[in-house]
Structures are given as structure tokens and as C-alpha cells.
Design a protein around this motif. Sequence first.
Motif, short mmCIF file in Angstrom:
data_model
loop_
_atom_site.label_atom_id
_atom_site.label_comp_id
_atom_site.label_asym_id
_atom_site.label_seq_id
_atom_site.Cartn_x
_atom_site.Cartn_y
_atom_site.Cartn_z
N MET A 32 0.85 -1.21 0.00
CA MET A 32 0.00 0.00 0.00
C MET A 32 0.88 1.25 0.00
N SER A 33 0.51 2.23 -0.80
CA SER A 33 1.29 3.46 -0.89
C SER A 33 1.30 4.20 0.44
N LYS A 34 2.49 4.75 0.76
CA LYS A 34 2.62 5.56 1.98
C LYS A 34 1.83 6.86 1.85
N LEU A 35 1.50 7.24 0.62
CA LEU A 35 0.76 8.48 0.38
C LEU A 35 -0.75 8.25 0.31
N ALA A 36 -1.19 6.99 0.49
CA ALA A 36 -2.60 6.67 0.32
C ALA A 36 -3.49 7.47 1.26
N ILE A 37 -3.01 7.73 2.46
CA ILE A 37 -3.82 8.47 3.44
C ILE A 37 -4.19 9.86 2.93
N LEU A 38 -3.35 10.41 2.04
CA LEU A 38 -3.66 11.73 1.47
C LEU A 38 -4.93 11.68 0.65
N ASP A 39 -5.19 10.56 -0.01
CA ASP A 39 -6.44 10.41 -0.77
C ASP A 39 -7.64 10.54 0.16
N GLU A 40 -7.56 9.88 1.32
CA GLU A 40 -8.64 9.93 2.29
C GLU A 40 -8.83 11.35 2.83
N LEU A 41 -7.72 12.02 3.10
CA LEU A 41 -7.79 13.39 3.62
C LEU A 41 -8.41 14.34 2.60
N LEU A 42 -8.02 14.17 1.34
CA LEU A 42 -8.57 15.03 0.30
C LEU A 42 -10.07 14.79 0.12
N GLU A 43 -10.48 13.53 0.24
CA GLU A 43 -11.91 13.23 0.13
C GLU A 43 -12.68 13.94 1.24
N ARG A 44 -12.13 13.92 2.46
CA ARG A 44 -12.74 14.64 3.57
C ARG A 44 -12.84 16.14 3.27
N TYR A 45 -11.77 16.66 2.71
CA TYR A 45 -11.71 18.10 2.44
C TYR A 45 -12.74 18.50 1.39
N TYR A 46 -12.83 17.75 0.31
CA TYR A 46 -13.74 18.12 -0.77
C TYR A 46 -15.20 17.86 -0.43
N GLN A 47 -15.46 17.12 0.65
CA GLN A 47 -16.83 16.90 1.10
C GLN A 47 -17.33 18.04 2.00
N LEU A 48 -16.44 18.94 2.37
CA LEU A 48 -16.87 20.07 3.20
C LEU A 48 -17.89 20.92 2.43
N HIS A 49 -18.87 21.42 3.14
CA HIS A 49 -20.02 22.07 2.49
C HIS A 49 -19.68 23.43 1.88
N TYR A 50 -18.69 24.11 2.43
CA TYR A 50 -18.46 25.50 2.02
C TYR A 50 -18.02 25.63 0.57
N HIS A 51 -17.53 24.54 -0.02
CA HIS A 51 -17.08 24.60 -1.42
C HIS A 51 -18.23 24.99 -2.36
N LYS A 52 -19.46 24.66 -1.97
CA LYS A 52 -20.61 24.91 -2.85
C LYS A 52 -21.59 25.92 -2.25
N GLN A 53 -21.21 26.53 -1.12
CA GLN A 53 -22.13 27.46 -0.46
C GLN A 53 -21.40 28.78 -0.16
N PRO A 54 -21.57 29.79 -1.00
CA PRO A 54 -20.85 31.06 -0.81
C PRO A 54 -21.11 31.72 0.54
N ASP A 55 -22.35 31.64 1.03
CA ASP A 55 -22.66 32.24 2.33
C ASP A 55 -21.89 31.56 3.45
N LEU A 56 -21.79 30.25 3.35
CA LEU A 56 -21.05 29.49 4.36
C LEU A 56 -19.56 29.79 4.26
N LEU A 57 -19.05 29.90 3.05
CA LEU A 57 -17.63 30.25 2.87
C LEU A 57 -17.33 31.58 3.53
N ARG A 58 -18.19 32.57 3.31
CA ARG A 58 -17.96 33.88 3.90
C ARG A 58 -17.96 33.80 5.44
#
Length: 234
Positions: free
Chosen positions: A1-27
Motif C-alpha cells: 500500500m502506498s505511503k501516500l494513500a492516506i492523502l487520498d482519504e484526507l482530500l476526500e474529507r476536504y472536498y466533502q466540506l459544504h463551504y465549497h458549494k455554499q458562498p454564504d457558508l464560505l464567507r
Amino acid sequence: MSKLAILDELLERYYQLHYHKQPDLLRRLQDVQAWQKARMQHTHAKQFAEKQNILMSEYFLNRLYGGPDFDALAEQIARLMKYAHKAEKLIPENAIKTGTLGVELAILAVQLDEEVAIQLLQDFHPYEALTDDMMRDTYLKLDQGQSRLNQLALLDQLGASLDKYMRSFVVYTAFKMCKGTANKYNFNTMYEFMQEGFLAMKPLKSAEKFVRDFTQTEREIIEKVHSGDPKPFQ
């Protein structure tokens, strides 16, 4: 297993955050992050002002607690995963583990602050200036105490890892040799994220001690918030 595999999991968590699609929440998230940074600068003013601590305090505030260019960093990490096999040959294993921990902390900070921002939008006018009382009440309503303590435990791990693995001349030499490759393939933001960590650590006798002093004070604030102190941030 790649030593960098955990980064895939972290990025998935990051891109699931709601603010990416909600400007009011981002602000509102940006308001929370600004309040957090101002509060930490005030709380840790004495520690941060010591000459040897200035670079590390800036790294904390600008990288580990919601840096403005984290989207660019995330994009470069995602591209790196396509070259994981080659990257693992260039980057020492301990540097990968330490860098991954730094990325995890940065994402966790955004995740926790987004929860605060969501609650604030539910309870207050979206443009209302944040106050200490609003933030204290929101922390209590969300009951984030244990999550914040877990965040501090990870931070303590990072401090120990920086001292144990990243002060090595061999590790830093290997890291510097990657600079040309990083620029060539447009991984400069990711390289700078790690380079700033190296530079911030250099003036310190112990990164672990710096982090431990920081987290001790933060734990005291968490205790004050959840024990009913009306002015926990002062």
C-alpha cells in the motif's frame, strides 16, 4: 500500500466540506477563521513575540489554521497522487508522514471551523460581527470540546515528529533536491507548505516544546469554555 494513500482519504474529507458549494457558508467560515487567528494572536502574544518563535507562529496561523491557498495545495496533492510511486522514491518516508500530519491538521481545522460557521448561520444574522460571547455560546452548543482536544493531540504529535525526523541534514538535503522537480511539475505550493515548516523550525531549540506550550494554553481555554467561564478567551 502506498505511503501516500492516506492523502487520498484526507482530500476526500476536504472536498466533502459544504463551504465549497455554499458562498454564504464560505464567507462565514472566513469570519470564523479570522476570529480564530486574532484570538490566538492575542492569547499567545507573549510566546509568539519571542524572536525564535516568530516564524513558527506565522506557520501555525497561516498554514495549520486555514491558510488562504489551501485549495491550491489540495489540488497539487491530488495531482501528486498520480505520481505516488515516483514521489515515494524522492521523499523520505518520515518526511511523508510528517507532511501528511500537517495536511491532516490543516483540514481538521477547516472542518471544525466549518461546523462553527454552520451553527452561526443558524443562530445569528449572516453579516453580524463575531463576538467572544457568540463564539463561546456556539462552541458550547456544538460540544466541540473533545474534537478540539483531539486536534491538540495531533498537534503535539506533529511537534514531536518535527524534532525527531525533520531536523536531519540528510532529510533536508533530500527535500531541497526536490525543488527543481517541484517547480517543473507545478508542485510549488506544496513544496512551499513544507519548506515554510522547515524554515519555521530552524530557529527553535525544540519544535516539540513550542507546540507543547501552545497546546497547554489552548487546553486551558477549552476547559474554561466547557466549565462555564463567562470570559474564557481573556
